[in-house]
Motif scaffolding. Structure first.
Motif, PDB file in Angstrom:
ATOM      1  N   GLY A 190       5.511  -7.076  -6.371  1.00  0.00           N
ATOM      2  CA  GLY A 190       4.549  -6.164  -5.774  1.00  0.00           C
ATOM      3  C   GLY A 190       3.113  -6.465  -6.148  1.00  0.00           C
ATOM      4  O   GLY A 190       2.221  -6.418  -5.289  1.00  0.00           O
ATOM      5  N   VAL A 191       2.862  -6.796  -7.419  1.00  0.00           N
ATOM      6  CA  VAL A 191       1.485  -7.073  -7.849  1.00  0.00           C
ATOM      7  C   VAL A 191       0.960  -8.350  -7.199  1.00  0.00           C
ATOM      8  O   VAL A 191      -0.156  -8.383  -6.669  1.00  0.00           O
ATOM      9  N   VAL A 192       1.747  -9.407  -7.224  1.00  0.00           N
ATOM     10  CA  VAL A 192       1.300 -10.668  -6.640  1.00  0.00           C
ATOM     11  C   VAL A 192       1.101 -10.522  -5.128  1.00  0.00           C
ATOM     12  O   VAL A 192       0.086 -10.965  -4.566  1.00  0.00           O
ATOM     13  N   TYR A 193       2.048  -9.892  -4.466  1.00  0.00           N
ATOM     14  CA  TYR A 193       1.975  -9.736  -3.006  1.00  0.00           C
ATOM     15  C   TYR A 193       0.802  -8.837  -2.615  1.00  0.00           C
ATOM     16  O   TYR A 193       0.002  -9.177  -1.734  1.00  0.00           O
ATOM     17  N   GLY A 194       0.677  -7.682  -3.275  1.00  0.00           N
ATOM     18  CA  GLY A 194      -0.389  -6.754  -2.918  1.00  0.00           C
ATOM     19  C   GLY A 194      -1.766  -7.279  -3.251  1.00  0.00           C
ATOM     20  O   GLY A 194      -2.720  -7.098  -2.465  1.00  0.00           O
ATOM     21  N   ALA A 195      -1.918  -7.939  -4.413  1.00  0.00           N
ATOM     22  CA  ALA A 195      -3.225  -8.484  -4.781  1.00  0.00           C
ATOM     23  C   ALA A 195      -3.645  -9.587  -3.816  1.00  0.00           C
ATOM     24  O   ALA A 195      -4.822  -9.675  -3.425  1.00  0.00           O
ATOM     25  N   THR A 196      -2.698 -10.425  -3.422  1.00  0.00           N
ATOM     26  CA  THR A 196      -3.021 -11.500  -2.479  1.00  0.00           C
ATOM     27  C   THR A 196      -3.442 -10.940  -1.128  1.00  0.00           C
ATOM     28  O   THR A 196      -4.450 -11.368  -0.542  1.00  0.00           O
ATOM     29  N   ALA A 197      -2.691  -9.959  -0.632  1.00  0.00           N
ATOM     30  CA  ALA A 197      -3.018  -9.371   0.666  1.00  0.00           C
ATOM     31  C   ALA A 197      -4.367  -8.661   0.623  1.00  0.00           C
ATOM     32  O   ALA A 197      -5.198  -8.802   1.536  1.00  0.00           O
ATOM     33  N   GLY A 198      -4.622  -7.898  -0.432  1.00  0.00           N
ATOM     34  CA  GLY A 198      -5.873  -7.156  -0.506  1.00  0.00           C
ATOM     35  C   GLY A 198      -7.083  -8.047  -0.690  1.00  0.00           C
ATOM     36  O   GLY A 198      -8.148  -7.783  -0.114  1.00  0.00           O
ATOM     37  N   TYR A 199      -6.954  -9.111  -1.472  1.00  0.00           N
ATOM     38  CA  TYR A 199      -8.113  -9.970  -1.712  1.00  0.00           C
ATOM     39  C   TYR A 199      -8.434 -10.851  -0.497  1.00  0.00           C
ATOM     40  O   TYR A 199      -9.596 -11.014  -0.131  1.00  0.00           O
ATOM     41  N   LEU A 200      -7.393 -11.425   0.112  1.00  0.00           N
ATOM     42  CA  LEU A 200      -7.641 -12.308   1.254  1.00  0.00           C
ATOM     43  C   LEU A 200      -8.114 -11.517   2.475  1.00  0.00           C
ATOM     44  O   LEU A 200      -9.007 -11.960   3.204  1.00  0.00           O
ATOM     45  N   GLY A 201      -7.519 -10.344   2.710  1.00  0.00           N
ATOM     46  CA  GLY A 201      -7.954  -9.495   3.811  1.00  0.00           C
ATOM     47  C   GLY A 201      -7.742 -10.124   5.175  1.00  0.00           C
ATOM     48  O   GLY A 201      -7.039 -11.135   5.341  1.00  0.00           O
ATOM     49  N   GLY A 202      -8.352  -9.537   6.190  1.00  0.00           N
ATOM     50  CA  GLY A 202      -8.311 -10.092   7.535  1.00  0.00           C
ATOM     51  C   GLY A 202      -6.915 -10.124   8.128  1.00  0.00           C
ATOM     52  O   GLY A 202      -6.089  -9.244   7.905  1.00  0.00           O
ATOM     53  N   ARG A 203      -6.642 -11.168   8.891  1.00  0.00           N
ATOM     54  CA  ARG A 203      -5.351 -11.305   9.559  1.00  0.00           C
ATOM     55  C   ARG A 203      -4.219 -11.511   8.579  1.00  0.00           C
ATOM     56  O   ARG A 203      -3.087 -11.053   8.820  1.00  0.00           O
ATOM     57  N   ILE A 204      -4.503 -12.233   7.501  1.00  0.00           N
ATOM     58  CA  ILE A 204      -3.444 -12.457   6.502  1.00  0.00           C
ATOM     59  C   ILE A 204      -2.977 -11.124   5.922  1.00  0.00           C
ATOM     60  O   ILE A 204      -1.778 -10.867   5.791  1.00  0.00           O
ATOM     61  N   ASP A 205      -3.934 -10.265   5.598  1.00  0.00           N
ATOM     62  CA  ASP A 205      -3.596  -8.936   5.083  1.00  0.00           C
ATOM     63  C   ASP A 205      -2.800  -8.153   6.120  1.00  0.00           C
ATOM     64  O   ASP A 205      -1.806  -7.500   5.787  1.00  0.00           O
ATOM     65  N   MET A 206      -3.221  -8.211   7.374  1.00  0.00           N
ATOM     66  CA  MET A 206      -2.524  -7.470   8.427  1.00  0.00           C
ATOM     67  C   MET A 206      -1.085  -7.946   8.574  1.00  0.00           C
ATOM     68  O   MET A 206      -0.151  -7.139   8.644  1.00  0.00           O
ATOM     69  N   VAL A 207      -0.873  -9.262   8.586  1.00  0.00           N
ATOM     70  CA  VAL A 207       0.482  -9.795   8.751  1.00  0.00           C
ATOM     71  C   VAL A 207       1.358  -9.431   7.549  1.00  0.00           C
ATOM     72  O   VAL A 207       2.507  -9.001   7.700  1.00  0.00           O
ATOM     73  N   MET A 208       0.792  -9.579   6.340  1.00  0.00           N
ATOM     74  CA  MET A 208       1.572  -9.289   5.138  1.00  0.00           C
ATOM     75  C   MET A 208       1.963  -7.810   5.067  1.00  0.00           C
ATOM     76  O   MET A 208       3.098  -7.470   4.690  1.00  0.00           O
ATOM     77  N   MET A 209       1.073  -6.932   5.431  1.00  0.00           N
ATOM     78  CA  MET A 209       1.395  -5.512   5.371  1.00  0.00           C
ATOM     79  C   MET A 209       2.323  -5.081   6.495  1.00  0.00           C
ATOM     80  O   MET A 209       3.085  -4.117   6.344  1.00  0.00           O
ATOM     81  N   ARG A 210       2.287  -5.771   7.643  1.00  0.00           N
ATOM     82  CA  ARG A 210       3.261  -5.453   8.692  1.00  0.00           C
ATOM     83  C   ARG A 210       4.672  -5.850   8.237  1.00  0.00           C
ATOM     84  O   ARG A 210       5.654  -5.204   8.618  1.00  0.00           O
TER      85      ARG A 210
END
Length: 373
Positions: A190-210
């Motif tokens: 959870g920490v690695v996945y959430g930190a990566t999604a939140g820091y990179l943002g944009g489309r990568i964040d959107m895809v990871m959170m979907r």
């Protein structure tokens, strides 16, 4: 006056972890909770070796006996136990004398008493092998000396006659192992996945959170059934089943923290200096999300323990003769009116662990808060 001047060595700086350790040690409640958890873990590891009972040993003569600091059997229960054994031998007991560690009695029968039947005393949980000290009436009257087996059941016994203290400590091993290891799996993912999604943002964040949303929509039992098919009923199943679900909440919490941290000046400065994405995540983003993460971890461990109890109730988790705190509490709740000790002792261990985890989590949250540096 000398021309030379003493060189002053600048004081060494302290890292976030060093500051956190100092602040944590100043928190008495957190330190006391840490000691309680350490003692609880030590008791669960070493305790079953010192109780004198196996966790799966069944004492048929001690079913649902109350907790007691004195040894069993009680003196008032011995005549009735002797009567039951004598009826198996088809004899009548007489002149029963209870001493400190033995009992003397006579057996009378209208026909010859077979000495081999005296093995019933040894098969009992109350007595040792009987010794014939007198023989009269051509074997129809025997004088016996029978040693008493003293047993201690400090927490009483359960519905099957098993020592509750030993089973509570063994259950602690299982519950703590499942709670800590499954939480560790959820924490890392959870920490690695959430930190990566939140820091990179944009489309990568959107895809990871979907992806996280899709996993949320799948039922928990569906995952468990799939894991049972592949791995069977074992501890690996428990770790994977719980860790594969609980990291989703952790990822969302860390993502929300990372979205705000990425806009901080120290992160922008690190980017301007050319620090890699992995370095920024390791040195700036993840350490500054540990406060709320630690608090959530202290809530996740008891949640995992309760989930394990639910799976065991469905037959997908811990199976007899192995047990856990959740299983013991479930058994004790069903018999609370007749045998309240079956619920009180496992629940006390669980409650003490939960309180200690909560106090420790509060202490770690305050210690890891970078605004207190």
């Amino acid at each position: 006056m000398s021309d030379t001047t003493a060189l002053r060595v600048p004081p060494a700086g302290r890292s976030l972890w060093q500051d956190a350790r100092v602040r944590l040690l100043r928190n008495r409640a957190a330190v006391a909770s840490l000691i309680v958890l350490a003692l609880m873990t030590l008791a669960c590891i070493i305790g079953p070796l010192l109780t004198g009972h196996a966790y799966d040993r069944v004492y048929q003569d001690y079913v649902r006996v109350p907790a007691s600091l004195s040894a069993y059997p009680k003196a008032e229960a011995l005549p009735a136990a002797v009567q039951r054994i004598a009826s198996r031998i088809r004899a009548t007991p007489s002149e029963i004398v209870v001493e400190a560690d033995r009992i003397r009695l006579g057996l009378i029968s209208p026909r010859l008493i077979d000495p081999r039947l005296l093995v019933y005393f040894d098969r009992s949980d109350l007595f040792g092998p009987a010794r014939v000290i007198a023989n009269a009436l051509d074997g129809r009257r025997l004088g016996l000396e029978v040693p008493i087996k003293r047993q201690y059941f400090l927490f009483g016994t359960d519905s099957n006659g098993r020592d509750l203290l030993t089973r509570t400590l063994i259950a602690g091993r299982v519950s703590l192992a499942i709670g800590l290891l499954a939480t560790g799996v959820a924490l890392v993912i959870g920490v690695v996945y959430g930190a990566t999604a939140g820091y990179l943002g944009g489309r990568i964040d959107m895809v990871m959170m979907r992806i996280v949303d899709v996993l949320y929509s799948l039922p928990f039992i569906f995952f468990v059934i799939l894991l049972v098919v592949f791995f069977g009923r074992n501890f690996i199943l428990m770790f994977l089943a719980v860790g594969a679900i609980e990291w989703l909440d952790m990822a969302r919490i860390v993502r929300g923290q990372a979205l705000s941290i990425r806009r901080q000046d120290y992160v922008l400065a690190a980017e301007a200096l050319g620090v890699s994405t992995g370095g920024i995540l390791k040195r700036h983003v993840i350490p500054n999300t540990l406060g709320p993460v630690v608090v959530y971890v202290t809530l996740l461990v008891p949640k995992v323990i309760l989930l394990e109890s639910f799976l065991s109730f469905l037959g997908l988790g811990i199976q007899e003769p192995m047990t856990s705190w959740g299983v013991l509490i479930s058994d004790g709740a069903r018999a609370i009116q007749a045998t309240p000790w079956m619920l009180v002792f496992p629940a006390s261990f669980l409650v003490a662990t939960l309180f200690a985890l909560n106090f420790l989590g509060d202490g770690l949250r305050d210690a890891l808060d970078p605004r207190d540096r």
